[in-house]
Write a protein that holds these residues in place. Structure first.
Motif, PDB file in Angstrom:
ATOM      1  N   ARG A 232       0.823  -1.214   0.000  1.00  0.00           N
ATOM      2  CA  ARG A 232       0.000   0.000   0.000  1.00  0.00           C
ATOM      3  C   ARG A 232       0.852   1.257   0.000  1.00  0.00           C
ATOM      4  NH1 ARG A 232      -4.625  -2.222   4.223  1.00  0.00           N
ATOM      5  NH2 ARG A 232      -5.936  -3.227   2.642  1.00  0.00           N
ATOM      6  N   GLN A 233       2.047   1.156   0.602  1.00  0.00           N
ATOM      7  CA  GLN A 233       2.965   2.319   0.610  1.00  0.00           C
ATOM      8  C   GLN A 233       3.650   2.522  -0.738  1.00  0.00           C
ATOM      9  OE1 GLN A 233       6.048   2.061   3.648  1.00  0.00           O
ATOM     10  NE2 GLN A 233       4.602   1.021   4.998  1.00  0.00           N
ATOM     11  N   ALA A 234       3.734   1.448  -1.529  1.00  0.00           N
ATOM     12  CA  ALA A 234       4.573   1.484  -2.737  1.00  0.00           C
ATOM     13  C   ALA A 234       3.936   2.309  -3.845  1.00  0.00           C
ATOM     14  CB  ALA A 234       4.821   0.061  -3.228  1.00  0.00           C
ATOM     15  N   ASP A 235       4.797   2.960  -4.643  1.00  0.00           N
ATOM     16  CA  ASP A 235       4.337   3.680  -5.831  1.00  0.00           C
ATOM     17  C   ASP A 235       4.370   2.780  -7.060  1.00  0.00           C
ATOM     18  OD1 ASP A 235       4.247   6.352  -4.534  1.00  0.00           O
ATOM     19  OD2 ASP A 235       6.400   5.988  -4.317  1.00  0.00           O
ATOM     20  N   ILE A 236       5.237   1.770  -7.018  1.00  0.00           N
ATOM     21  CA  ILE A 236       5.497   0.910  -8.180  1.00  0.00           C
ATOM     22  C   ILE A 236       5.699  -0.521  -7.661  1.00  0.00           C
ATOM     23  CG2 ILE A 236       7.174   0.392 -10.026  1.00  0.00           C
ATOM     24  CD1 ILE A 236       7.917   3.393  -9.987  1.00  0.00           C
ATOM     25  N   GLY A 237       5.307  -1.517  -8.472  1.00  0.00           N
ATOM     26  CA  GLY A 237       5.606  -2.918  -8.143  1.00  0.00           C
ATOM     27  C   GLY A 237       6.670  -3.464  -9.074  1.00  0.00           C
ATOM     28  N   LEU A 238       7.682  -4.107  -8.508  1.00  0.00           N
ATOM     29  CA  LEU A 238       8.757  -4.706  -9.311  1.00  0.00           C
ATOM     30  C   LEU A 238       8.837  -6.180  -8.904  1.00  0.00           C
ATOM     31  CD1 LEU A 238      11.071  -4.623 -11.252  1.00  0.00           C
ATOM     32  CD2 LEU A 238      12.407  -3.322  -9.606  1.00  0.00           C
ATOM     33  N   PHE A 239       8.552  -7.064  -9.869  1.00  0.00           N
ATOM     34  CA  PHE A 239       8.288  -8.466  -9.554  1.00  0.00           C
ATOM     35  C   PHE A 239       9.321  -9.398 -10.154  1.00  0.00           C
ATOM     36  CE2 PHE A 239       4.387  -6.047  -9.794  1.00  0.00           C
ATOM     37  CZ  PHE A 239       3.847  -6.294  -8.551  1.00  0.00           C
ATOM     38  N   ASN A 240       9.890 -10.232  -9.324  1.00  0.00           N
ATOM     39  CA  ASN A 240      10.791 -11.282  -9.806  1.00  0.00           C
ATOM     40  C   ASN A 240       9.930 -12.446 -10.293  1.00  0.00           C
ATOM     41  OD1 ASN A 240      12.611 -13.311 -10.241  1.00  0.00           O
ATOM     42  ND2 ASN A 240      13.727 -13.036  -8.313  1.00  0.00           N
ATOM     43  N   CYS A 241       9.808 -12.567 -11.615  1.00  0.00           N
ATOM     44  CA  CYS A 241       8.947 -13.589 -12.224  1.00  0.00           C
ATOM     45  C   CYS A 241       9.740 -14.792 -12.726  1.00  0.00           C
ATOM     46  CB  CYS A 241       8.135 -12.964 -13.358  1.00  0.00           C
ATOM     47  SG  CYS A 241       6.947 -11.729 -12.786  1.00  0.00           S
TER      48      CYS A 241
ATOM     49  N   GLY B   3      -1.333  -9.124  -8.802  1.00  0.00           N
ATOM     50  CA  GLY B   3      -2.772  -8.848  -8.820  1.00  0.00           C
ATOM     51  C   GLY B   3      -3.149  -7.724  -7.878  1.00  0.00           C
ATOM     52  N   PHE B   4      -2.561  -7.752  -6.689  1.00  0.00           N
ATOM     53  CA  PHE B   4      -2.882  -6.741  -5.675  1.00  0.00           C
ATOM     54  C   PHE B   4      -2.534  -5.348  -6.182  1.00  0.00           C
ATOM     55  CE2 PHE B   4      -2.558  -4.247  -1.853  1.00  0.00           C
ATOM     56  CZ  PHE B   4      -3.479  -4.795  -0.980  1.00  0.00           C
ATOM     57  N   LEU B   5      -1.323  -5.208  -6.719  1.00  0.00           N
ATOM     58  CA  LEU B   5      -0.889  -3.879  -7.167  1.00  0.00           C
ATOM     59  C   LEU B   5      -1.516  -3.497  -8.502  1.00  0.00           C
ATOM     60  CD1 LEU B   5       2.766  -3.996  -5.839  1.00  0.00           C
ATOM     61  CD2 LEU B   5       0.966  -2.434  -5.123  1.00  0.00           C
ATOM     62  N   SER B   6      -1.942  -4.488  -9.286  1.00  0.00           N
ATOM     63  CA  SER B   6      -2.693  -4.209 -10.509  1.00  0.00           C
ATOM     64  C   SER B   6      -4.037  -3.562 -10.156  1.00  0.00           C
ATOM     65  CB  SER B   6      -2.912  -5.511 -11.285  1.00  0.00           C
ATOM     66  OG  SER B   6      -3.790  -5.323 -12.372  1.00  0.00           O
ATOM     67  N   ALA B   7      -4.724  -4.143  -9.186  1.00  0.00           N
ATOM     68  CA  ALA B   7      -6.018  -3.587  -8.771  1.00  0.00           C
ATOM     69  C   ALA B   7      -5.852  -2.187  -8.195  1.00  0.00           C
ATOM     70  CB  ALA B   7      -6.683  -4.508  -7.745  1.00  0.00           C
ATOM     71  N   ALA B   8      -4.692  -1.939  -7.597  1.00  0.00           N
ATOM     72  CA  ALA B   8      -4.425  -0.624  -7.017  1.00  0.00           C
ATOM     73  C   ALA B   8      -4.027   0.389  -8.088  1.00  0.00           C
ATOM     74  CB  ALA B   8      -3.335  -0.735  -5.948  1.00  0.00           C
ATOM     75  N   GLY B   9      -3.913  -0.066  -9.335  1.00  0.00           N
ATOM     76  CA  GLY B   9      -3.638   0.843 -10.449  1.00  0.00           C
ATOM     77  C   GLY B   9      -2.207   1.360 -10.510  1.00  0.00           C
ATOM     78  N   LYS B  10      -1.274   0.627  -9.884  1.00  0.00           N
ATOM     79  CA  LYS B  10       0.120   1.096  -9.881  1.00  0.00           C
ATOM     80  C   LYS B  10       0.909   0.535 -11.066  1.00  0.00           C
ATOM     81  CE  LYS B  10      -0.226   2.003  -5.052  1.00  0.00           C
ATOM     82  NZ  LYS B  10       0.131   1.770  -3.655  1.00  0.00           N
ATOM     83  N   PRO B  11       1.952   1.249 -11.512  1.00  0.00           N
ATOM     84  CA  PRO B  11       2.790   0.709 -12.591  1.00  0.00           C
ATOM     85  C   PRO B  11       3.501  -0.564 -12.126  1.00  0.00           C
ATOM     86  CG  PRO B  11       3.258   3.056 -12.198  1.00  0.00           C
ATOM     87  CD  PRO B  11       2.414   2.581 -11.062  1.00  0.00           C
ATOM     88  N   LEU B  12       3.493  -1.569 -12.986  1.00  0.00           N
ATOM     89  CA  LEU B  12       4.041  -2.883 -12.662  1.00  0.00           C
ATOM     90  C   LEU B  12       5.175  -3.220 -13.626  1.00  0.00           C
ATOM     91  CD1 LEU B  12       0.594  -4.777 -12.571  1.00  0.00           C
ATOM     92  CD2 LEU B  12       1.649  -3.491 -10.709  1.00  0.00           C
ATOM     93  N   TYR B  13       6.297  -3.700 -13.083  1.00  0.00           N
ATOM     94  CA  TYR B  13       7.418  -4.157 -13.899  1.00  0.00           C
ATOM     95  C   TYR B  13       7.800  -5.563 -13.454  1.00  0.00           C
ATOM     96  CZ  TYR B  13       8.072   0.524 -15.783  1.00  0.00           C
ATOM     97  OH  TYR B  13       7.876   1.706 -16.435  1.00  0.00           O
ATOM     98  N   GLY B  14       8.161  -6.398 -14.440  1.00  0.00           N
ATOM     99  CA  GLY B  14       8.595  -7.754 -14.123  1.00  0.00           C
ATOM    100  C   GLY B  14      10.000  -7.992 -14.636  1.00  0.00           C
TER     101      GLY B  14
END
Lengths: 189, 189
Positions: free
Chosen positions: B59-68, B85-96
């Motif tokens: 919830r604190q994060a501005d961006i999600g960075l995922f080790n896939c 999924g959690f950060l996708s629903a929160a509308g944050k930019p996602l990087y893998g």
């Protein structure tokens, strides 16, 4: 009440039939089941469209119901895990069901062989194995619990085992009972 | 900018050291890395507390960075998929990022053996195998793409391969470049 019916069911032969059967069972319990659209003619073969169609269904849903039967390994299907996270962030009640009663540690052993002894076991590659007696990775199980929902495990006797029809029905029963109690509590407040 | 550093890194030996090293790399690029708290003394061994601590970090994060990088099978770790999924629903930019360049179909073959030929292959159990040339289940890859982010795959040469340090660094570079461009676009609008 609309329930999003997540799970690896979409990968089964006759996936649409299985989805329809689960939707019929939802209606028996007074719910409307929304089945992911991976195999729908309008989007099939177009990943971006499938994603958006399923996301729209999730946004419409009041509740998430997840088939957490292990898929291609010891854990829940990755797409289903994604959807648990999506609906968790949306603050919706989450319920899980599975066609296997084994816990995560046992599933790792069944898939990859023995793990080290002790409270904090490791697999043969030295990777820690969560050992909380939970069905799966704690983020999934605790998100379900934290939402007020539950995970129901029942060994599947009916084929295809991956569809976990018995556990699905038991979960719908629980859901109806929880909803009825919540409704009564609200009316008598 | 705070980045949530999701991944199966938490299961590696010396997980805390790996987390700290990734946090140092984040600082090099001007970001603050938030590492999941599974191994933190305050919550270790208590699944509900670990869940809530990681959810608070997300919830604190501005961006999600995922080790896939595939974990115990052909897909992303289930906990990491949950967090996408959690950060996708929160509308944050996602990087893998991932330490392997193989696509999902190739990973299924490597793990479970040959799949049927044709556009819509099935594994030996008859289960459909997504065959879009994507890194993983489409819900994960398309959520990342839809968010404006990207997935970077680079074969890991450094141990532990699961940490995928090279791809992690390449992803931080991309992230900084994307952020700089977004910032410039905003200033010149």
């Amino acid at each position: 009440m609309k329930i999003y019916l997540a799970g690896p069911d979409v990968f089964l032969p006759h996936a649409m039939d299985i989805g329809r059967r689960k939707q019929v069972m939802c209606r028996e319990f007074g719910f409307e089941g929304l089945f992911p659209l991976d195999n729908d003619d309008d989007v099939a073969g177009a990943p971006a469209k499938i994603f958006r169609a399923n996301r729209d269904l999730m946004r419409q849903a009041d509740i998430g119901l997840f088939n957490c039967t292990p898929f291609r390994g010891p854990s829940t299907d990755a797409g289903t895990a994604f959807e648990i996270g999506f609906l968790s962030a949306a603050g919706k009640p989450l319920y899980g069901y599975r066609g296997s009663e084994a816990d995560y540690r046992a599933n790792v052993v069944a898939t990859f062989g023995p793990v080290s002894a002790g409270d904090r076991p490791r697999d043969r590659l030295g990777l820690a194995v969560e050992n909380f007696g939970l069905a799966d990775n704690l983020m999934l199980t605790e998100a379900i619990r934290d939402s007020g929902g539950t995970m129901i495990a029942l060994e599947a006797r009916e084929e295809p085992a991956l569809a976990a029809f018995e556990a699905f029905r038991a979960c719908l029963e629980r859901l109806r009972s929880d909803r009825t109690q919540a409704h009564v509590a609200e009316r008598t407040r």
